[in-house]
Scaffold this motif. Structure first.
Motif, short mmCIF file in Angstrom:
data_model
loop_
_atom_site.label_atom_id
_atom_site.label_comp_id
_atom_site.label_asym_id
_atom_site.label_seq_id
_atom_site.Cartn_x
_atom_site.Cartn_y
_atom_site.Cartn_z
N LEU A 64 0.83 -1.20 0.00
CA LEU A 64 0.00 0.00 0.00
C LEU A 64 0.87 1.26 0.00
O LEU A 64 2.05 1.22 0.36
CB LEU A 64 -0.92 0.02 1.22
CG LEU A 64 -1.73 -1.26 1.48
CD1 LEU A 64 -2.71 -1.04 2.62
CD2 LEU A 64 -2.47 -1.71 0.23
N SER A 65 0.26 2.37 -0.40
CA SER A 65 1.01 3.63 -0.52
C SER A 65 1.49 4.17 0.82
O SER A 65 2.40 4.99 0.87
CB SER A 65 0.14 4.68 -1.21
OG SER A 65 -1.08 4.88 -0.49
N ASP A 66 0.90 3.71 1.93
CA ASP A 66 1.35 4.17 3.25
C ASP A 66 2.46 3.28 3.82
O ASP A 66 2.85 3.43 4.98
CB ASP A 66 0.17 4.25 4.22
CG ASP A 66 -0.50 2.91 4.46
OD1 ASP A 66 0.01 1.87 3.96
OD2 ASP A 66 -1.54 2.86 5.14
N GLY A 67 2.95 2.35 3.00
CA GLY A 67 4.06 1.50 3.42
C GLY A 67 3.66 0.15 3.98
O GLY A 67 4.52 -0.72 4.18
N ARG A 68 2.40 -0.06 4.21
CA ARG A 68 1.96 -1.33 4.77
C ARG A 68 2.02 -2.44 3.72
O ARG A 68 1.91 -2.19 2.53
CB ARG A 68 0.53 -1.23 5.30
CG ARG A 68 0.41 -0.54 6.64
CD ARG A 68 -1.04 -0.54 7.10
NE ARG A 68 -1.89 0.25 6.18
CZ ARG A 68 -3.21 0.11 6.10
NH1 ARG A 68 -3.82 -0.80 6.83
NH2 ARG A 68 -3.90 0.86 5.27
N GLU A 69 2.18 -3.66 4.20
CA GLU A 69 2.11 -4.84 3.36
C GLU A 69 1.10 -5.81 3.97
O GLU A 69 1.13 -6.06 5.17
CB GLU A 69 3.47 -5.52 3.24
CG GLU A 69 4.50 -4.71 2.48
CD GLU A 69 5.81 -5.46 2.28
OE1 GLU A 69 6.00 -6.49 2.99
OE2 GLU A 69 6.63 -5.04 1.46
N LEU A 70 0.22 -6.35 3.13
CA LEU A 70 -0.79 -7.28 3.59
C LEU A 70 -0.70 -8.57 2.80
O LEU A 70 -0.63 -8.56 1.57
CB LEU A 70 -2.19 -6.68 3.43
CG LEU A 70 -2.54 -5.49 4.33
CD1 LEU A 70 -3.87 -4.90 3.94
CD2 LEU A 70 -2.55 -5.91 5.79
N LYS A 71 -0.69 -9.69 3.53
CA LYS A 71 -0.65 -11.00 2.90
C LYS A 71 -2.07 -11.49 2.67
O LYS A 71 -2.89 -11.50 3.60
CB LYS A 71 0.14 -11.98 3.76
CG LYS A 71 1.63 -11.65 3.78
CD LYS A 71 2.45 -12.39 4.82
CE LYS A 71 2.08 -13.78 5.10
NZ LYS A 71 3.01 -14.47 6.03
N VAL A 72 -2.34 -11.90 1.42
CA VAL A 72 -3.69 -12.25 1.01
C VAL A 72 -3.69 -13.60 0.29
O VAL A 72 -2.78 -13.90 -0.48
CB VAL A 72 -4.28 -11.16 0.08
CG1 VAL A 72 -5.65 -11.57 -0.44
CG2 VAL A 72 -4.34 -9.81 0.80
N CYS A 73 -4.72 -14.40 0.54
CA CYS A 73 -4.91 -15.67 -0.17
C CYS A 73 -6.24 -15.65 -0.91
O CYS A 73 -7.19 -14.99 -0.47
CB CYS A 73 -4.93 -16.84 0.81
SG CYS A 73 -3.30 -17.36 1.36
N ILE A 74 -6.28 -16.35 -2.02
CA ILE A 74 -7.55 -16.59 -2.73
C ILE A 74 -7.71 -18.09 -2.86
O ILE A 74 -7.02 -18.74 -3.65
CB ILE A 74 -7.58 -15.92 -4.11
CG1 ILE A 74 -7.46 -14.40 -3.97
CG2 ILE A 74 -8.87 -16.28 -4.84
CD1 ILE A 74 -7.47 -13.65 -5.29
#
Length: 372
Positions: A109-119
């Motif tokens: 994300l533009s605020d520096g966060r990283e999110l791990k996502v599964c589908i």
């Protein structure tokens, strides 16, 4: 406030496993949706793989898992699969998905966060990987059962047919065809936990629809079980059958030229991939029963589909006799209200264009991640 002042997705990294054909196939629609949406927003999708020769491995996997190749090779098919696996090892095929059919993504994300996502795109309502569900921030489930209690990180998602991606122009062009028949029902006769116990439900649906006095096109695709017994029943009811897959374009052409198009829930009672095709075509879809799973934007009975009101389950593969007997009168009721048929077809088309189009699916995935 401009878009750039808001937090947004700048990059998505998707894991790729070229020699895992089904992993790649089941994630294709979601990747394409993310790619299209992010490109429009100034972001990008990066596909990462440890394989040194991904194109070669992808081709070998497609050959190994090809239905057509298996049929042509006959008894040599197992040997050809072994050869494909051995050749792939020479090209570094040790690249493996953590869990089959569960796509792994990293959203930046533009605020520096990283999110791990599964589908998780498996047809079953159960989580394919409880381990990944625990370590990821969001776990999308394409076959999210309404009755089940999931962890708060498990979120419903659409069950999308990857073959639609390359044929969107054709599917949209087939909309608003002049109907030549009232009812079309083309079905693969299988289902249930062992791929056979659901066959009886399919046959009873076909036999019930065949009793309608309306014009119709019925076709049974037989893939397993007691084929001889099935063909005897189908011939008695005057229903055509085949042991060969129906080409998608032919399937869509028949569907587009029908006032009502009947489909059934998938093998594990999911909303089947064909629903994606039906919506893209703008068909008036008649499901054999109400969906047991939920999409991001729920399908509404009487708006996006009609129902024959049969009721099966993993523990009860065949509906009650009375439910099948009511099918001809239900079909007559639907066709007796042509305005409703047209309105359902229009709502289906709008649902696809505004919600299920690949770019719209990518948008909703990103918006869900941002809201998290």
């Amino acid at each position: 406030m401009t878009r750039l002042d808001k937090t947004h997705v700048t990059n998505v990294q998707a894991k790729s496993f070229p020699f895992d054909f089904w992993y790649e196939w089941y994630q294709k629609y979601y990747r394409q949706g993310l790619r299209l949406y992010l490109a429009e927003q100034g972001g990008n999708l990066n596909i990462t793989s440890t394989a040194r020769f991904p194109a070669v491995l992808r081709s070998l996997a497609a050959f190994r898992d090809s239905y057509t190749a298996g049929r042509l090779l006959g008894p040599l098919a197992p040997l050809s699969k072994s050869v494909a696996n051995n050749v792939a090892r020479l090209f570094g095929s040790d690249d493996r998905s953590t869990t089959p059919l569960v796509g792994e993504y990293l959203f930046r994300l533009s605020d520096g966060r990283e999110l791990k996502v599964c589908i998780d795109s498996h047809d079953s309502g159960e989580l394919t990987s409880s381990d990944l569900a625990k370590v990821n921030d969001i776990y999308f489930k394409t076959n999210y059962w309404k009755r089940d209690s999931y962890d708060r990180r498990v979120i419903p998602l659409f069950n999308c047919n990857p073959i639609v991606i390359e044929h969107l122009k054709l599917l949209r062009a087939l909309r608003n065809q002049t109907p030549t028949v009232d009812i079309t029902f083309i079905v693969r006769v299988w289902g249930g936990n062992n791929e056979v116990e659901g066959s009886e439900h399919c046959l009873r649906l076909l036999e019930a629809v065949a009793k309608s006095k309306r014009s119709k096109f019925l076709l049974a695709y037989l893939v397993g079980g007691d084929i001889k017994s099935m063909t005897t029943r189908l011939e008695k009811a005057g229903i055509a059958y085949t042991m060969e897959p129906i080409p998608p374009k032919l399937l869509w052409e028949h569907t587009a030229r029908s006032r009502l198009s009947i489909i059934r829930l998938g093998m594990h009672h999911c909303v089947p991939w064909r629903m994606c095709d039906q919506l893209a075509l703008g068909s008036c879809t008649v499901l054999d029963q109400h969906p047991k799973t939920q999409w991001t934007v729920p399908l509404v009975e009487g708006e996006h589909y009609l129902s024959l009101n049969t009721s099966t389950s993993p523990d009860q593969p065949v509906a009650m006799d009375t439910e099948y007997r009511l099918i001809p009168s239900l079909l007559e009721e639907f066709l007796g209200n042509p305005k409703k048929v047209v309105a359902t077809a229009r709502a289906s088309r709008n649902y696809f264009d505004e919600i299920l189009d690949p770019k719209q699916v990518g948008r909703q995935i990103c918006e869900t991640v941002l809201s998290w």
